[in-house]
Design a protein around this motif. Structure first.
Motif, mmCIF file in Angstrom:
data_model
loop_
_atom_site.group_PDB
_atom_site.id
_atom_site.type_symbol
_atom_site.label_atom_id
_atom_site.label_comp_id
_atom_site.label_asym_id
_atom_site.label_seq_id
_atom_site.Cartn_x
_atom_site.Cartn_y
_atom_site.Cartn_z
ATOM 1 N N PRO A 3 1.422 7.972 -0.540
ATOM 2 C CA PRO A 3 0.516 6.832 -0.663
ATOM 3 C C PRO A 3 1.209 5.613 -1.270
ATOM 4 O O PRO A 3 2.060 5.735 -2.142
ATOM 5 N N PRO A 5 0.419 2.024 -3.249
ATOM 6 C CA PRO A 5 -0.688 1.448 -4.011
ATOM 7 C C PRO A 5 -1.154 0.074 -3.528
ATOM 8 O O PRO A 5 -2.134 -0.446 -4.034
ATOM 9 N N ASN A 6 -0.496 -0.517 -2.573
ATOM 10 C CA ASN A 6 -0.892 -1.821 -2.039
ATOM 11 C C ASN A 6 -1.713 -1.617 -0.764
ATOM 12 O O ASN A 6 -1.167 -1.238 0.273
ATOM 13 N N PRO A 7 -3.039 -1.896 -0.778
ATOM 14 C CA PRO A 7 -3.860 -1.656 0.418
ATOM 15 C C PRO A 7 -3.520 -2.584 1.576
ATOM 16 O O PRO A 7 -3.908 -2.323 2.705
ATOM 17 N N ARG A 8 -2.799 -3.677 1.324
ATOM 18 C CA ARG A 8 -2.432 -4.608 2.398
ATOM 19 C C ARG A 8 -1.090 -4.253 3.043
ATOM 20 O O ARG A 8 -0.718 -4.850 4.048
ATOM 21 N N ARG A 10 1.545 -2.638 5.290
ATOM 22 C CA ARG A 10 1.488 -2.049 6.633
ATOM 23 C C ARG A 10 2.709 -1.166 6.841
ATOM 24 O O ARG A 10 3.796 -1.506 6.413
ATOM 25 N N ARG A 11 2.493 -0.068 7.518
ATOM 26 C CA ARG A 11 3.595 0.819 7.861
ATOM 27 C C ARG A 11 3.641 0.995 9.358
ATOM 28 O O ARG A 11 2.617 0.907 10.031
#
Ligand code: SF4
Length: 73
Positions: A3, A5-8, A10-11
């Protein structure tokens, strides 16, 4: 996948090729080797053990130290 921790963040999505093995006929060696994009010949022979990779993370891959760039992330 670890995971982030940055919801923005992109992978890149990885779409695995190949077929899922028949559960009554699991491949010898690493059971993921028929679909693993970085499999080696050893992967067909060695059944990797689940080992600690970081504080709260474990892997069962003989190439984990090469593939996972930073164990502390
Ligand atoms: S051991 Fe690691 S590199 Fe080898 S097939 Fe399994 S997941 Fe892929």
């Amino acid at each position: 996948m670890i995971p982030v921790p940055n919801p923005r963040a992109r992978r890149e999505r990885v779409i695995l090729q190949g077929e899922i093995p028949n559960p009554t006929n699991i491949p010898v060696g690493c059971r993921f080797h028929p679909r693993c994009p970085v499999a080696l010949d050893e992967c067909r022979k060695i059944d990797p053990q689940l080992l600690p990779q970081a504080a709260l993370h474990q892997t069962a891959c003989i190439r984990a130290d090469e593939i996972i760039p930073d164990k502390n992330e």
